[in-house]
Write an enzyme that holds these catalytic residues in place. Structure first.
Site, PDB file in Angstrom:
ATOM      1  N   LYS A 137      48.358  28.096  86.030  1.00 40.67           N
ATOM      2  CA  LYS A 137      47.000  28.542  86.353  1.00 40.67           C
ATOM      3  C   LYS A 137      46.978  29.656  87.400  1.00 40.67           C
ATOM      4  O   LYS A 137      47.110  30.812  87.068  1.00 40.67           O
ATOM      5  CB  LYS A 137      46.134  27.350  86.745  1.00 40.67           C
ATOM      6  CG  LYS A 137      45.942  26.360  85.576  1.00 40.67           C
ATOM      7  CD  LYS A 137      44.800  25.431  85.803  1.00 40.67           C
ATOM      8  CE  LYS A 137      44.686  24.383  84.700  1.00 40.67           C
ATOM      9  NZ  LYS A 137      44.414  24.937  83.358  1.00 40.67           N
ATOM     10  N   ASP A 178      53.038  17.613  89.365  1.00 44.74           N
ATOM     11  CA  ASP A 178      52.265  18.556  88.560  1.00 44.74           C
ATOM     12  C   ASP A 178      51.185  19.161  89.458  1.00 44.74           C
ATOM     13  O   ASP A 178      50.133  18.576  89.675  1.00 44.74           O
ATOM     14  CB  ASP A 178      51.635  17.825  87.370  1.00 44.74           C
ATOM     15  CG  ASP A 178      50.794  18.744  86.491  1.00 44.74           C
ATOM     16  OD1 ASP A 178      50.458  19.862  86.930  1.00 44.74           O
ATOM     17  OD2 ASP A 178      50.430  18.332  85.370  1.00 44.74           O
ATOM     18  N   PHE A 202      46.152  13.922  83.352  1.00 43.25           N
ATOM     19  CA  PHE A 202      45.953  15.045  82.438  1.00 43.25           C
ATOM     20  C   PHE A 202      47.030  16.068  82.723  1.00 43.25           C
ATOM     21  O   PHE A 202      47.007  16.749  83.745  1.00 43.25           O
ATOM     22  CB  PHE A 202      44.575  15.691  82.574  1.00 43.25           C
ATOM     23  CG  PHE A 202      44.375  16.791  81.557  1.00 43.25           C
ATOM     24  CD1 PHE A 202      43.997  16.486  80.259  1.00 43.25           C
ATOM     25  CD2 PHE A 202      44.631  18.109  81.884  1.00 43.25           C
ATOM     26  CE1 PHE A 202      43.852  17.487  79.301  1.00 43.25           C
ATOM     27  CE2 PHE A 202      44.487  19.118  80.932  1.00 43.25           C
ATOM     28  CZ  PHE A 202      44.101  18.803  79.641  1.00 43.25           C
TER      29      PHE A 202
END
Length: 400
Positions: free
Chosen positions: A255, A226, A141
């Site tokens: 984030k 990531d 994801f």
């Protein structure tokens, strides 16, 4: 109808139905706790998918944002501003790298990493134009843009959005032999999550990341990590790659970099890699804006103390010990590192959504993922007492 029902009905009437939130309407939040429009309090055990690592309304971050709001919030990249150089220099140094390309959202940063790897492949490695390949992992994801869903194996994220972007090779996560077989002379990068979050907090086999690092070096391929969810303290170290002593060629961050205050993301790498970009080839109006830089600089200052990483490690050990005691009963498996766990609940206890709803009724907010899995990712500043209170509510739900 109650206030909650009114608010949800209004949202359903006027917003696209691309999310299916739990039926709670948050009005205020502080630390690890949120309060809904009717005054009910909930323990936040998701922390905005790690965006709120430092908790809601962290005073240092709010003060940094307020101070910058009074000065200047946006210039666009048409002009320089006085927070940009410090942000780039400090983030590069913090990551042990040389250059930064700032964006806003995690998906934008992943897109930036993909474009950078392809440009590097053509300008530096010498791959023939239009042939660059990037190897990715199944069950990944990385976001939901058209290019990113092109290499997703999740039908919910992918189906109905074709035609898909070519240039990606998908291999099983954790399978080093399959990765090796997929790399060709046209491969420019391997893009991986050091821990797969959306897939259920999947931790790769020991030695996998180290093997990926060795393979990519041998084959002249970039290793892109990531760390949007796993990085910046979540796993008990600054980066999840550190658990195997690995430094990738490129970090993709987001984030927690914005502290849950503003969206901030970045690609961080060497001058040899990020130096392939030239003016006008890639950019973002809001990327690296003054407000984002001010907040992110405070985030870096907080992380430099090591306090949050240490707290995630210590409380994470406690979290996994307590969750481990449930395995063999209502829980089939627990995975994760630090203050991050994927809990596979016995399907007889309900779906992940149903378990999440029952926890919500007891004052704890979590998020389900595939099947009967729930994810726990509380703010790193959560107290042990609050964490134990949340775990006791989970035990109650599973005992029903």
């Amino acid at each position: 109808m109650s206030t909650t029902q009114d608010a949800i009905a209004a949202a359903e009437a006027h917003s696209a139905h691309n999310y299916h939130p739990l039926p709670v309407v948050v009005a205020t939040a502080e630390g690890a706790w949120m309060t809904d429009v009717e005054g009910r309090r909930y323990l936040d055990m998701l922390a905005g998918y790690s965006a709120l690592n430092f908790g809601h309304g962290n005073r240092r971050l709010i003060d940094a944002a307020k101070a910058q709001l009074e000065r200047v919030t946006l210039t666009s990249r048409a002009f320089h501003h006085d927070r940009f150089a410090d942000f780039c220099a400090q983030l590069a140094e913090f990551c042990g790298m040389e250059m930064v390309l700032p964006m806003n959202t995690g998906a934008e940063a992943v897109e930036t990493a993909v474009k950078t790897a392809r440009k590097w492949g053509y300008r530096v490695k010498g791959v023939p134009d239009g042939t660059a390949k990037i190897v990715v992992a199944a069950d990944n994801f990385h976001g939901r843009t058209t290019t990113i869903v092109s290499f997703s194996t999740d039908p919910e994220a992918r189906d109905g959005y074709g035609p898909y972007t070519p240039g990606f090779e998908i291999v099983p996560y954790g399978d080093l032999a399959a990765l090796d077989a997929a790399v060709t002379d046209d491969t420019v990068a391997v893009l991986l999550e050091p821990i797969q979050g959306e897939a259920g907090v999947l931790v790769p086999p020991p030695g996998y990341l180290e093997g990926v690092r060795r393979l990519t070096r041998e084959r002249d391929v970039l290793f892109i990590a990531d760390e949007i969810q796993s990085g910046l303290g979540r796993t008990g170290k600054t980066f999840a790659c550190e658990h195997e002593g690995v430094v990738p060629d490129m970090y993709v961050l987001g984030k927690a970099l914005g502290g849950g205050v503003v969206p901030v993301s970045a690609v961080v790498s060497s001058a040899a890699v990020l130096g392939v970009h030239r003016p006008g080839e890639h950019g973002s109006t809001f990327g690296g804006n003054p407000l984002a830089c001010a907040v992110a600089l405070e985030v870096l200052a907080m992380l430099r103390t090591g306090e949050y990483q240490e707290r995630a490690a210590e409380l994470g050990d406690h979290l996994h010990r307590e969750l481990g005691l449930l395995v063999g009963g209502a829980v089939r498996e627990v995975r994760g590192r630090g203050l991050w766990a994927g809990v596979d609940v016995d399907p007889s206890k309900g779906s992940g959504r149903q378990v999440s709803e029952r926890l919500m009724e007891r004052g704890v907010l979590v998020k389900d993922t595939h099947g009967s899995t729930i994810r726990l990712a509380p703010p790193l500043m959560i107290s042990k007492e609050d964490l134990d209170w949340g775990l006791e509510r989970l035990r109650e739900v599973l005992a029903d």
